[in-house]
Design a protein around this motif. Structure first.
Motif, PDB file in Angstrom:
ATOM      1  N   GLY A  12       0.800  -1.219   0.000  1.00 47.12           N
ATOM      2  CA  GLY A  12       0.000   0.000   0.000  1.00 47.12           C
ATOM      3  C   GLY A  12       0.832   1.266   0.000  1.00 47.12           C
ATOM      4  O   GLY A  12       0.457   2.264   0.604  1.00 47.12           O
ATOM      5  N   VAL A  13       1.946   1.264  -0.693  1.00 49.79           N
ATOM      6  CA  VAL A  13       2.888   2.380  -0.647  1.00 49.79           C
ATOM      7  C   VAL A  13       2.546   3.433  -1.690  1.00 49.79           C
ATOM      8  O   VAL A  13       2.251   3.126  -2.837  1.00 49.79           O
ATOM      9  N   GLN A  14       2.601   4.665  -1.253  1.00 52.87           N
ATOM     10  CA  GLN A  14       2.620   5.816  -2.138  1.00 52.87           C
ATOM     11  C   GLN A  14       3.988   6.452  -1.934  1.00 52.87           C
ATOM     12  O   GLN A  14       4.293   6.948  -0.852  1.00 52.87           O
ATOM     13  N   ILE A  75       3.544   0.654   3.793  1.00 50.97           N
ATOM     14  CA  ILE A  75       4.636   0.002   4.498  1.00 50.97           C
ATOM     15  C   ILE A  75       5.662  -0.472   3.468  1.00 50.97           C
ATOM     16  O   ILE A  75       5.327  -1.215   2.543  1.00 50.97           O
ATOM     17  N   ILE A  76       6.895  -0.033   3.650  1.00 54.02           N
ATOM     18  CA  ILE A  76       8.008  -0.554   2.864  1.00 54.02           C
ATOM     19  C   ILE A  76       8.587  -1.685   3.699  1.00 54.02           C
ATOM     20  O   ILE A  76       9.301  -1.449   4.658  1.00 54.02           O
ATOM     21  N   GLU A  77       8.217  -2.918   3.365  1.00 55.42           N
ATOM     22  CA  GLU A  77       8.646  -4.063   4.170  1.00 55.42           C
ATOM     23  C   GLU A  77      10.119  -4.395   3.968  1.00 55.42           C
ATOM     24  O   GLU A  77      10.826  -4.704   4.920  1.00 55.42           O
ATOM     25  N   THR A  78      10.579  -4.357   2.707  1.00 56.74           N
ATOM     26  CA  THR A  78      11.945  -4.788   2.411  1.00 56.74           C
ATOM     27  C   THR A  78      12.501  -4.006   1.240  1.00 56.74           C
ATOM     28  O   THR A  78      11.813  -3.791   0.250  1.00 56.74           O
ATOM     29  N   VAL A  79      13.744  -3.597   1.377  1.00 54.69           N
ATOM     30  CA  VAL A  79      14.586  -3.193   0.258  1.00 54.69           C
ATOM     31  C   VAL A  79      15.874  -3.951   0.490  1.00 54.69           C
ATOM     32  O   VAL A  79      16.590  -3.710   1.441  1.00 54.69           O
ATOM     33  N   GLN A  80      16.139  -4.932  -0.379  1.00 52.88           N
ATOM     34  CA  GLN A  80      17.221  -5.880  -0.141  1.00 52.88           C
ATOM     35  C   GLN A  80      18.088  -6.021  -1.380  1.00 52.88           C
ATOM     36  O   GLN A  80      17.590  -6.007  -2.504  1.00 52.88           O
ATOM     37  N   ALA A  81      19.387  -6.157  -1.156  1.00 46.13           N
ATOM     38  CA  ALA A  81      20.318  -6.421  -2.256  1.00 46.13           C
ATOM     39  C   ALA A  81      21.074  -7.708  -1.944  1.00 46.13           C
ATOM     40  O   ALA A  81      21.570  -7.884  -0.825  1.00 46.13           O
ATOM     41  N   THR A  82      21.130  -8.605  -2.902  1.00 41.33           N
ATOM     42  CA  THR A  82      21.901  -9.840  -2.751  1.00 41.33           C
ATOM     43  C   THR A  82      22.836  -9.970  -3.943  1.00 41.33           C
ATOM     44  O   THR A  82      22.556  -9.481  -5.025  1.00 41.33           O
TER      45      THR A  82
END
Length: 83
Positions: A12-14, A75-82
């Motif tokens: 639900g992010v704006q 809600i920004i649950e995850t910003v991930q780099a692998t």
């Protein structure tokens, strides 16, 4: 080498999240540049995003960071780099 997979999980992010990188050894004094972005960087009346999104970027970066702009809701649950 140098391939990273970025993963965003939005509920639900704006707003917009931009992943920036640097080649400098000290992140405090670094010159940052954009490598990827996801979201709707427009105004608060934009539609919301509920999604899990993947993107591959190529580069041998010293540091990565996420920068949030125009965030108004959700809600920004995850910003991930692998790699």
């Amino acid at each position: 080498g140098g391939v990273q997979t970025l993963r965003w999980v939005f509920r639900g992010v704006q707003g917009e999240v931009t992943v920036q990188a640097t080649l400098d050894p000290d992140p405090a004094d670094s010159r940052w540049f954009d490598v990827a972005a996801y979201g709707d960087g427009s105004t608060a009346d934009s539609t919301t995003i509920t999604d899990t999104y993947y993107q591959t970027v190529t580069g041998n970066f010293t540091w990565l960071r996420a920068v949030v702009t125009n965030f108004t809701d959700g809600i920004i649950e995850t910003v991930q780099a692998t790699y």
